[in-house]
Each structure stands twice: as C-alpha cells, then as structure tokens.
Motif scaffolding. Structure first.
Motif, PDB file in Angstrom:
ATOM      1  N   ALA A 249      43.748 -74.946 -17.948  1.00  0.00           N
ATOM      2  CA  ALA A 249      42.881 -74.266 -16.985  1.00  0.00           C
ATOM      3  C   ALA A 249      41.445 -74.748 -17.047  1.00  0.00           C
ATOM      4  O   ALA A 249      40.750 -74.793 -16.017  1.00  0.00           O
ATOM      5  N   CYS A 253      39.800 -76.343 -13.847  1.00  0.00           N
ATOM      6  CA  CYS A 253      38.768 -75.582 -13.148  1.00  0.00           C
ATOM      7  C   CYS A 253      37.433 -76.324 -13.125  1.00  0.00           C
ATOM      8  O   CYS A 253      36.676 -76.236 -12.153  1.00  0.00           O
ATOM      9  N   TYR A 278      47.014 -70.882 -11.096  1.00  0.00           N
ATOM     10  CA  TYR A 278      47.165 -72.017 -10.192  1.00  0.00           C
ATOM     11  C   TYR A 278      47.474 -71.547  -8.770  1.00  0.00           C
ATOM     12  O   TYR A 278      46.999 -72.122  -7.794  1.00  0.00           O
ATOM     13  N   LEU A 281      44.028 -70.417  -7.479  1.00  0.00           N
ATOM     14  CA  LEU A 281      43.145 -71.536  -7.149  1.00  0.00           C
ATOM     15  C   LEU A 281      43.512 -72.161  -5.807  1.00  0.00           C
ATOM     16  O   LEU A 281      42.633 -72.488  -4.998  1.00  0.00           O
ATOM     17  N   ALA A 286      41.446 -74.786  -3.585  1.00  0.00           N
ATOM     18  CA  ALA A 286      41.441 -75.891  -4.544  1.00  0.00           C
ATOM     19  C   ALA A 286      42.472 -76.949  -4.154  1.00  0.00           C
ATOM     20  O   ALA A 286      43.544 -76.627  -3.622  1.00  0.00           O
ATOM     21  N   GLU A 327      43.425 -66.248 -18.133  1.00  0.00           N
ATOM     22  CA  GLU A 327      42.672 -67.164 -17.279  1.00  0.00           C
ATOM     23  C   GLU A 327      41.575 -66.491 -16.453  1.00  0.00           C
ATOM     24  O   GLU A 327      40.849 -67.168 -15.730  1.00  0.00           O
ATOM     25  N   LEU A 331      38.539 -68.190 -14.286  1.00  0.00           N
ATOM     26  CA  LEU A 331      38.579 -67.918 -12.847  1.00  0.00           C
ATOM     27  C   LEU A 331      37.255 -67.321 -12.369  1.00  0.00           C
ATOM     28  O   LEU A 331      36.780 -67.647 -11.274  1.00  0.00           O
ATOM     29  N   VAL A 334      34.959 -70.153 -11.691  1.00  0.00           N
ATOM     30  CA  VAL A 334      35.287 -70.795 -10.414  1.00  0.00           C
ATOM     31  C   VAL A 334      34.802 -69.937  -9.246  1.00  0.00           C
ATOM     32  O   VAL A 334      34.213 -70.450  -8.274  1.00  0.00           O
ATOM     33  N   SER A 406      34.752 -71.104 -21.090  1.00  0.00           N
ATOM     34  CA  SER A 406      34.456 -70.792 -19.692  1.00  0.00           C
ATOM     35  C   SER A 406      32.991 -71.066 -19.375  1.00  0.00           C
ATOM     36  O   SER A 406      32.664 -71.670 -18.343  1.00  0.00           O
TER      37      SER A 406
END
Length: 449
Positions: A249, A253, A278, A281, A286, A327, A331, A334, A406
């Motif tokens: 990830a 990311c 996924y 995303l 993405a 995740e 996330l 992102v 992150s």
C-alpha cells in the motif's frame, strides 16, 4: 521507539516521479501463521518469502520458547520442526511479543487449551492494547488469565488441562480474535464453532485446511460460520508467502499521489478479504492495473502497475472496513490529495490498533494544513487536490509503524517536508521501507537527534 531500537526521527521531502519495481516484503499475517502452524505440525514445514520484520521474528522466538525448532536458512527461507497439536512445552521465560498484536493474540489462543502456563508482555504500545477480546473467549475452553487492569499486558495465561470445545460469536470484525478462538479449538475435542457477522481476512481458515485440519465455512443469516474439528494431526507444508498487500500500500499510494510516477509491485496478495484499499483507490480514480493474476501458496496474487492520476474524494462504506483496516492511515494521506472530501465510516477498530489511528492521522494531517473531522467510528479528510497540501508539519508516530510510513508518503507529494518524531517502529513490518522507497526516487532521511 520500537521495542528493539532507539528513537529515529525521520523527514520526507517532496520528490520527483517515482519509478521502478517495488519488491515489498512477505505478507505479515501469513508469516505469523506459517510459523505458528509449522510449530503445531508433526515434521518439518519449509517457508519461503517469510517477512523478517521484528513482529514476525518475535513470533519465531516465541515458537522456539514453546519447544519448536525454528531455523533460518537464508533471506526469507526458514524451516520449523513442529511439536504437534497440544505439544507445546511450558516456556522458561516471559514471552515478549514486541509490537505485535497478531503474534500475541494468536499465540495466546494456541496455548490456552494446553496444560501449560505462560506470561506475555510487549512494548509500550502493545501493553496498552485490549486483550480481553482474547481472554474472554478462551475462558470458554477452560483457560484462566491474569493481567493488568483493563485486561492488558503483561498477562499470564493458565491453559486448560481438560479443554472443552466452544461456540463463539465474534463481537467485532477481528481476524485476530477469530483466529485465536480457532487455534484454541485445535486442541479441544469435538467441534469448535466461530461465527463472524462481517467477514475478515481468512488466512487462518485457508492454512488450517492446507495443514490437514477438518474445517468448513458456511455463509448463513447469522453470518460466516466456521466449524473446526479438534485434535487433528497437522501435516507439515511447504509455504510460499506472497507479498504483503498492507506493505505494498505504501509504494502504491506514493505513486498515486506523486505526479509523473509509474511503478510496478510484483506478486502482491489479492485475497478478497484484504483488497479493500485497492478497490477504494480505483473508485477514487487511481490508475492501477492488475496483471499476471495467478495463485501462489494458496493465495491469489497479481502484479500491480501503478501510475499517478487525478483523484476524487469518495465515501468508503463501513462494510469494507474489515478488508482494509490496516490501510486507512495511508488512505487518509491519499485522500488529502483528492478533490473533495473522503469519508471513512465503520472504522472504530482503528481506535485500538498499535495506536488510536483515527486520532493519530487526524492530528498529523492537521499539522500539515489538512482539514479533518472525526467521531468514534468515522474519519473525514477534506482533500486539497494535487499540489495543494502545504506540509511542513512534524507528526507523532505513537510507536505505530503504519502511522510513520503514512506520513513519510505524505511528505513525498506535499509542498514542504513532513517529519515524524520516531520512525523506528517501521522495522516491525517493513524493514526495507527506506531503501525501497529511495530506490524508487523518494527522499526519506533520518534526522540527527
């Protein structure tokens, strides 16, 4: 700092396009289970691709302490000579599980139905995490537990000399709790039944079947009903550990948010109980291609080709939480670079991970100029679009590897450098994070103390 090192302040700087191949480590969940199941089999289990992060190494030490012969033969290549179901010896010393909630909870489950006593501890982060979610169900088998106030480590488990099988409905979506109960059921006569209302990662069920246990899974109105017949003789296996989707990830990311990036991440597990990130995303826009889909070690895997693309905020449904619980920190990073807000619901389990991950991410994002909202079960990130994140903040990692990584990814695309007070916990799950990201083009540096 981690249980095995000193504090390592780190800073991530804005970088150019990321490119290349990111060979992330083996899956942490499967690595833990491979060692534990190998210790419960009779004979030699051979493992390739084992994650050699601190969490998994602590599980290897624990299996030795309970009497199994655990040997490293080369990078990622290990063997385990097991002692059989019910064959654990009483350890001479306290079992230190470091930072690993998975390790300690699964091992507690295994030994709870064996006539031995063991005491468990961990680092400052692990010793704050709730263990009543394990000690309550294993008490149904006849085990007793004695820990600190609130059911916290250090804790002594007195295993049941004459265990009885149990039927247990897991009160929260937790693969650790489900797995601990199933592992306890291995040494109980008759059938142990676990009911989970929401499906969680199913590596334990898959591996039980692979090692020769009689296990069935049925979808019912009550939920997912898993039935295990106790006291099998587990047969040793050859296990190829797929690459960890939770570790993948981070480079994935980072490539999604850094303009011009294009990377490949080969051999990533795409188990349906682990792929929620996924799915999310792709919903955000993405550019991820899943190539060369295949099966390795009983797990579906694929090569991921990832390119930077403009992103939009989305609503992440609560029923997806179990498939991406680890995740959400990345996330939320992102989401900071998306247009519009991203709402993550049904995430209260994040409050009791290595840290309170909702609070840790909200405070760290705010320190870098990003607006967030939260309640007990929700995190909302107001995206600032590509190139819109100010950065410049210093974040607290709270002894949490995923929080530290992150924020390092945040710094790769923010306008100003992003720092964390301590990056040493990264070694628990992703010991090659720094060189791997540097090889792709990131600028992550260790700061002078």
């Amino acid at each position: 700092m981690s249980s095995h090192g000193t504090i390592i302040p780190m800073t991530s700087h804005k970088c150019g396009p990321l490119s290349g191949v990111a060979e992330v480590p083996g899956d942490k969940s499967i690595s833990h289970r491979a060692l534990i199941f190998g210790a419960l089999a009779v004979g030699e289990t051979k493992i390739t691709g084992l994650l050699e992060g601190e969490d998994v190494l602590d599980t290897a030490k624990a299996m030795r302490a309970f009497g199994a012969e655990v040997t490293q033969h080369g990078p990622g290549e290990w063997s385990v000579h097991g002692v059989g179901v019910g064959g654990f010896a009483e350890p001479e010393n306290v079992i230190d599980c470091g930072n690993s909630g998975t390790g300690v909870r699964l091992i507690m489950g295994v030994m709870a139905t064996q006539p031995i006593t063991a005491t468990f501890t961990g680092d400052a982060s692990l010793n704050k995490r709730p263990m009543g979610r394990i000690t309550d169900p294993v008490a149904l088998f006849g085990a007793a537990s004695y820990g600190r106030e609130g059911g916290r480590l250090p804790m002594t488990i007195v295993g049941a000399a004459n265990p009885t099988p149990a039927t247990y409905t897991v009160p929260m979506p937790s693969a650790q709790v489900k797995s601990a109960v199933l592992l306890a059921g291995l040494n109980a006569p008759g059938q142990t039944v676990v009911i989970e209302k929401e499906a969680t990662r199913d590596h334990t069920e898959r591996m039980l079947a692979g090692f020769g246990a009689e296990v069935s899974v049925e979808e019912t109105e009550e939920g997912r009903v898993i039935t295990l017949t106790g006291q099998p003789e587990l047969k040793p296996q050859e296990i190829a550990v797929p690459r960890d989707p939770s570790s993948a990830a981070f480079p994935v990311c980072a490539a999604v948010i850094v303009p011009g990036s294009e990377i490949t991440v080969p051999g990533v597990s795409l188990n349906s109980t682990r792929n929620g990130l996924y799915t999310t995303l792709v919903e955000m826009g993405a550019d991820i291609a899943f190539e060369n889909a295949r099966e390795e070690g009983g797990e579906p895997v694929a090569d991921l080709r990832v390119k930077h693309a403009p992103l939009k905020g989305v609503e992440v449904p609560p029923e997806r939480a179990a498939s991406m619980i680890d995740e959400y920190p990345i996330l939320s990073v992102v989401a900071s670079f998306a247009e519009g807000k991203t709402t993550m619901r049904g995430v209260k389990e994040l409050r009791v991970k290595e840290s309170d991950r909702i609070d840790a991410m909200a405070r760290g994002l705010e320190a870098n100029g990003i607006i967030t909202e939260e309640d007990e079960d929700t995190l909302i990130v107001h995206g600032m679009g590509a190139g819109g994140v100010p950065g410049g903040g210093t974040c607290q990692s709270h002894l949490d590897h995923r929080i530290a990584m992150s924020f390092m990814c945040l710094g790769m695309a923010a306008n100003n450098p992003v720092s964390v007070d301590d990056g040493s916990p990264i070694a628990t799950s992703f010991p090659v994070f720094e060189p791997l990201m540097t090889q792709l083009g990131a600028k992550v540096v260790r700061d002078e103390i």
